[in-house]
Structure formats: structure tokens, C-alpha cells
Design a protein around this motif. Structure first.
Motif, short mmCIF file in Angstrom:
data_model
loop_
_atom_site.label_atom_id
_atom_site.label_comp_id
_atom_site.label_asym_id
_atom_site.label_seq_id
_atom_site.Cartn_x
_atom_site.Cartn_y
_atom_site.Cartn_z
N HIS A 1 1.03 -1.14 -0.06
CA HIS A 1 -0.08 -0.01 -0.06
C HIS A 1 1.04 1.18 -0.04
CE1 HIS A 1 -4.07 1.71 1.40
NE2 HIS A 1 -3.38 2.71 0.98
N HIS B 1 2.09 4.94 -1.78
CA HIS B 1 1.63 6.21 -2.65
C HIS B 1 2.99 6.86 -3.15
CE1 HIS B 1 -2.62 5.83 -1.93
NE2 HIS B 1 -2.22 5.30 -0.76
N THR C 1 0.49 2.06 -5.46
CA THR C 1 -0.75 2.09 -5.45
C THR C 1 -1.41 3.56 -5.47
OG1 THR C 1 -0.84 1.45 -3.09
CG2 THR C 1 -1.31 -0.28 -4.51
N HIS D 1 -3.47 6.95 -5.84
CA HIS D 1 -4.95 7.15 -5.60
C HIS D 1 -5.54 7.43 -7.16
CE1 HIS D 1 -5.50 7.47 -1.34
NE2 HIS D 1 -4.49 8.35 -1.43
N GLU E 1 -5.20 2.30 -5.92
CA GLU E 1 -5.99 2.41 -4.86
C GLU E 1 -7.10 3.21 -5.62
OE1 GLU E 1 -6.81 3.78 -0.14
OE2 GLU E 1 -4.92 4.45 -1.11
N HIS F 1 -12.43 3.26 -0.68
CA HIS F 1 -11.01 3.16 -1.10
C HIS F 1 -11.13 1.31 -1.22
CE1 HIS F 1 -9.06 6.78 0.02
NE2 HIS F 1 -10.35 7.23 -0.14
N ILE G 1 -7.67 -1.44 -2.57
CA ILE G 1 -6.47 -1.67 -3.17
C ILE G 1 -6.46 -2.89 -4.32
CG2 ILE G 1 -4.12 -2.41 -2.81
CD1 ILE G 1 -4.40 0.40 -1.61
N ALA H 1 -8.14 -2.47 1.97
CA ALA H 1 -7.84 -0.72 2.15
C ALA H 1 -7.69 -0.13 3.45
CB ALA H 1 -8.72 0.11 1.20
N CYS H 2 -7.43 1.15 3.70
CA CYS H 2 -7.22 1.81 5.00
C CYS H 2 -8.82 2.08 5.50
CB CYS H 2 -6.81 3.19 4.60
SG CYS H 2 -7.64 4.14 3.34
N GLY I 1 -11.88 2.39 3.60
CA GLY I 1 -12.63 1.02 2.78
C GLY I 1 -13.88 0.80 3.10
N ASP J 1 0.18 2.58 5.28
CA ASP J 1 -0.65 3.61 4.06
C ASP J 1 0.71 4.66 3.99
OD1 ASP J 1 -2.09 4.96 2.60
OD2 ASP J 1 -3.53 5.45 3.74
#
Length: 578
Positions: A7, A9, A39, A41, A66, A83, A85, A132-133, A136, A201
Motif C-alpha cells: 500500500h 503512494h 498503489t 490514488h 487504490e 477505497h 487496493i 484498504a485503509c 475502505g 499507508d
């Protein structure tokens, strides 16, 4: 190593991720990690750059995104999607992911590019999903106190992606809500058999980058660091952690750490940089592409030269053989076709620029209007079998009528096979100083003097500026200057926004989103990959340049004809004709 980050960014999560791809991969390599995911956004801007950097540094790249999932249908406009992934297992997974990301931009865009559960079902093969975070759907339902609905959603997602392709994501950034989510996801994993994975994350590379990331968020939202109410991350734990740090965060969750490696082992996708995807050019019945190109060139040779010598024929044969052996017959037919369209409709076209003017084939096809024999120009500068790369013919059109030619190409090949190309704006030296100065509430006069003291010139960086005595003096003496410049140095060069390239157009064999994802830009839809990446992936990129000079020249020619009855044709003129 038995952990991999799934995960992650980069700076391509625009003004939200503050990690340069090179630095991300280098940090993972420093930790001894064997694989790493990307991943970002809602977009896949950086995936090819990431893939190449991973290969360079001996790390296995995992391509992902994501995505934003609408709570209902993408046809309903709602602002806060969940969200999810998605990670690519294989080529089918890559094709499905770029379809999803493209549809999210083309059909599901409302503040953010969104997909829905119907699309997830249609394009699920070859993908791994992570819950996801806290944003999700599954974690969100847990926080709402609706465990049974969360469990039902997890089972539904498992059914969509297939047994072993959904993982429940536990995270620990020191937030109370994460402890609730992790406890319930652990219980859910035991009840359903859906495995856990531990992720972080990651939005920046090192812990000390947290302030730089905070400043970036302020640039995104127009806020200041001193604002009490603003978008802000709740801790400084959103960085790329080592395996030891991850194990300390999840005591008793050894399997969740090791399952990340299981996911990494399932993901095996490589980009194809060797195939070409030129659009199909239809030739008259009974003709081959090679034969038709030869026929057009021979006709053009007779038109261009009053006396066709053996030397001219040999040069033409040599060029045609090279073009055919390199697989570019179709390329020249495509370019000839839209230039012929423009010229037969009175749309002014430039005489040719760059190395393409060295090609007799281009001259015979009326692509260029400069005689390469007369001026002793070399074909090898344009196309060389020793250096296999797509030909690059930049074409100038009258600025006012350029769009007519693009519209013709869209009509001929289909609007799903023609697109403009993305370009990225980055934080330049002066803009970085002004942005950071405002965000840090530094004195306006001081910041203004600093920005104006950056030496003029193309591509001057803050590092260059610090070698200038005047700038360095301001940097060392000003009360706020040092802090502003030091922060601006960290942010300089970071991707700030995505836009549309002024001239680049891509034409492909199948729909564009069979090869690369589509992005919704301020000027319509374009590819999510830049011009150089498009070419590396074997797609045909053309530069349709709109030139005001051609419009002015055409207006002048029309005036001369109107006022004096003289028709000027520069193709038939000598360049020394005063």
C-alpha cells in the motif's frame, strides 16, 4: 526478508503523495526488500517509471492502484466513495485494471474517478484486492458498528475476485480507530478464512519527510500550516517502514506480515516494450501495405523530379527497404493520408521539420517539401536499422485549423483509438519559494525578494541559485528565508498537476485503454502515460503542432492573390528567391 509493502503512494498521487519513485525504490532496496507495490490514488501515472526503477534496483515491481468505489452506482453523483487496493497478478489483471481506471475517469468521474461493484465483477480476473485503509467499505462498516454487514461485504468481494484473491488489510499508524478495525478484521479472518495482510499507508519515504508532506497538502488545499482546521494527516507514521518496524507494530500477527510475501509471489506482470500497436491502415483492394507505399512513392518521385535518375531510384529503394524491414510501411501511409487530407482541403501544412526532411520517401509522399537530394540530407539521421525506434515526424498545421485534421483522424480510426497525451507540471524553483513562503506565513516582502533573486534562465534550480552570491546572501541573512528555501528544496521538482500535451496525439490498433489507462484532464480525455512512455509501449505518437506562422503566411498569400492576382507556391520556389 518476509515482508513487502503493498500500500504505497508516490508523488503521482497528486499533492497527496510526497515520495519520488526513485527514492521509494531505493529505500525498499536499502531495507533488503525483494518486492514493492505502487498503489496511487485513482490513477496509474507512475507505473511504468516505477516498473523500470524497480528492475534497475533489483526489486520485483507490483503494479496496482487504490481505486475509489462508489457506494452505489457510478451513475449516482456522491462525493465520498470508498477505497479499495487492486494489485495486478498477470497480463489479464493489468488489462482489467487499466479498463477499470479508464472507465472510472471516462464514466465515473465525480470529484474523483470512481468504479462500482458491477464494474468490479466485470473486470475482476487477474487481480488481487485488499480491503484498504479506514476509508475502505469493510473497515468503514466496522467503525459504524455494523460487523455483520462488513463480513457480508468481505464475502461478496471474495466471490468477485475468487478464492485466495481478497485479503483483509490491517494497519497501525497509532490511531484508535485502527485498533477497533484490526480487532474485528482478525475475528472476521478467523470466521471466513480470508487472510490478513499488514500494510502501512505510505505517503512519503522517511519519517522526517512528514512536514514536507504536510506542506504539500497545504499547497493542494490552499491552507497554511497555522490554520487550525485544515486537511492534515493524524500522525507522522505514514512513511515506508522497515520489516522490523512493521513487526513491532503488529505483535502476534506474524502471519499478516508474512502473507504480504504470499501476495507478492502471486503478482507476476511485465510490461512489453517490444511489440508495436500501429493502427490498421486500409489499402485499396488487391494491394499490400508495402506495395501500396511503393506505388505512392514511385508516383511521387515522377512528380517531384523532371529527370528521374538511377541514383534517385536507388536511394528510394534503399529507404523503402529499410522502412519495410523495420516494420514501418503503415506508419508512412498513415502520415501521408492525414497530410493529404489537410492539403486537399486547403489547410496549411509546414514544409517539414527535423530529421524527417532527410527522407526521400517523405518528400515523395508530400509529407515534407524539402528536397533531401538537393540539400544533401541524410536518411540515416531519421531512420537507422542500428537504432530501432519509432520514426518521429513532427507536423506543423495552421493553428486555426489543426483541430480539423485531428477530427479527421478520430473519424477514420475511431474516437476510442485516438487520444491526446498527458503532461505533468512540476514545482519550479520560484513557485516552490512562493508556495512555501505563503504556507509558512513568512514575510511577503522577504519571500518576494527571494523568488526574484533566483537567477534567470531555463531550468535553473534552487541548488543552482544557492551558488549565486546575491541569492545566497538573502538565504543566509533573512529571518524566514533559510527555513523557506530548505523546505522548497525538498519540494522542488515534485509533480504538481497533470495536463494535456499541446501537440501529442496517440493513435492505436485497438481502443487506447487496451494498452494504457485514460485520464480525465482539464481539456478532455488523454492517456495517463507521457509521450516517451507511450512510444516505449509501442503506440504510435504524433505531434500535431498548431503554428500561428503558417496562418499568417497563408493570410499573406491570400492578400497577394486578392490584390495582385499572383499565386505564390513556396513548394515551387527557391529559397534564394528574394
Amino acid at each position: 526478508m518476509s515482508f513487502t509493502h503493498l500500500h504505497v503512494h508516490s508523488e503521482y498521487s497528486l499533492l497527496d503523495g510526497a515520495a519520488r519513485i526513485r527514492d521509494l525504490v531505493a529505500e525498499a532496496a536499502r531495507f533488503g526488500m525483494k518486492s514493492l507495490a505502487l498503489t496511487d490514488h485513482g490513477t496509474m501515472f507512475g507505473v511504468v517509471e516505477f516498473y523500470k526503477e524497480c528492475k534497475k534496483q533489483g526489486i520485483k515491481p507490483i503494479i496496482g492502484c487504490e481505486v475509489y468505489v462508489a457506494r452505489g452506482s457510478i451513475e449516482v453523483q456522491e462525493k465520498s466513495p470508498n477505497h479499495l487496493i487492486l494489485l495486478v497478478k498477470n497480463e489479464e489483471g493489468y488489462k482489467n485494471l487499466i479498463k477499470l481506471v479508464s472507465i472510472a475517469n471516462k464514466e465515473g468521474f465525480y470529484y474523483k474517478p470512481r468504479i462500482d461493484e458491477n464494474l468490479m465483477e466485470r473486470f475482476s480476473k487477474g487481480l488481487i484486492a485488499l480491503s484498504a485503509c479506514p476509508a475502505g467499505r469493510i473497515p468503514e462498516l466496522i467503525l459504524e458498528g455494523n460487523y455483520e454487514e462488513a463480513k457480508k461485504t468481505a464475502i461478496k468481494y471474495r466471490d468477485i475476485y475468487g478464492e485466495g484473491n481478497l485479503y483483509l488489510e490491517i494497519q497501525n499508524h497509532g490511531l484508535d480507530k485502527e485498533q477497533i478495525i484490526n480487532r474485528e478484521l482478525t475475528k472476521m479472518s478467523e470466521e471466513t478464512g480470508i487472510k490478513l495482510v499488514a500494510t502501512n499507508d505510505s505517503h512519503y519515504v522517511k519519517k522526517e519527510d512528514a512536514k514536507m508532506h504536510d506542506v504539500l497538502l497545504c499547497i493542494k488545499t490552499g491552507a497554511r500550516l497555522s490554520d487550525e482546521v485544515r486537511m492534515k494527516f493524524p500522525s507522522d507514521d505514514f512513511y515506508l517502514k522497515s520489516e522490523d518496524e512493521m513487526r513491532m507494530l503488529f505483535p502476534g500477527q506474524t502471519k499478516a506480515i508474512e502473507n504480504t510475501l504470499e501476495v507478492a509471489e502471486k503478482c507476476n506482470f511485465d510490461f512489453d516494450f517490444n511489440s508495436q500497436h500501429l493502427p490498421d491502415f486500409e489499402v485499396p483492394e488487391g494491394e499490400t501495405k508495402e506495395g501500396y507505399l511503393r506505388k505512392l512513392c514511385c508516383e511521387g518521385l515522377e512528380k517531384r523530379y523532371k529527370n528521374v535518375t538511377n541514383e534517385l531510384r536507388e536511394r528510394l529503394e534503399f529507404e523503402l527497404d529499410t522502412i519495410h524491414n523495420m516494420g514501418y510501411d503503415e506508419y508512412f501511409l498513415i502520415v501521408h493520408d492525414f497530410i493529404h487530407y489537410a492539403k486537399t482541403r486547403g489547410i496549411p501544412v509546414g514544409p517539414g521539420r527535423g530529421s524527417a526532411a532527410g527522407s526521400l520517401v517523405s518528400y515523395c509522399l508530400d509529407i515534407t517539401c524539402v528536397d533531401p537530394i538537393k540539400y544533401n540530407l541524410l536518411f540515416e539521421r531519421f531512420l537507422n536499422p542500428e537504432r530501432v525506434s519509432m520514426p518521429d515526424i513532427d507536423i506543423d498545421f495552421c493553428k486555426d485549423r489543426r483541430q480539423e485534421v485531428i477530427d479527421y483522424v478520430i473519424d477514420k480510426y475511431g474516437d476510442d483509438r485516438v487520444a491526446q497525451i498527458v503532461t505533468f507540471g512540476t514545482l519550479k524553483a520560484k513557485a516552490a519559494i512562493r508556495d512555501v513562503g505563503r504556507i509558512m506565513n513568512a514575510g511577503y516582502g522577504e519571500v518576494d525578494r527571494l523568488a526574484k533573486a533566483v537567477p534567470p534562465g531555463l531550468g535553473v534550480t534552487l541548488s543552482d541559485a544557492l551558488k549565486d552570491s546575491n541569492f545566497k546572501e538573502l538565504y543566509e541573512e533573512g529571518e524566514d528565508s533559510k527555513e523557506v528555501v530548505d523546505m522548497a528544496l525538498q519540494l522542488e521538482g515534485m509533480v504538481r498537476n497533470a495536463g494535456t500535451h499541446a501537440a501529442g496525439v496517440v493513435i492505436s490498433k485497438e481502443s487506447i485503454d487496451s494498452y494504457v489507462p485514460i485520464y480525465k484532464s482539464d481539456k478532455g480525455f488523454c492517456t495517463q502515460m507521457t509521450m516517451t512512455t507511450i512510444e516505449e509501449l509501442g503506440l504510435l505518437k504524433m505531434d500535431f503542432l498548431g503554428l500561428k506562422n503558417l496562418t499568417v503566411i497563408e493570410n499573406c498569400k491570400n492578400m497577394v492573390y486578392r490584390n495582385h492576382g499572383i499565386k505564390i507556391d513556396f513548394d515551387d520556389s527557391n529559397y534564394d528567391d528574394s
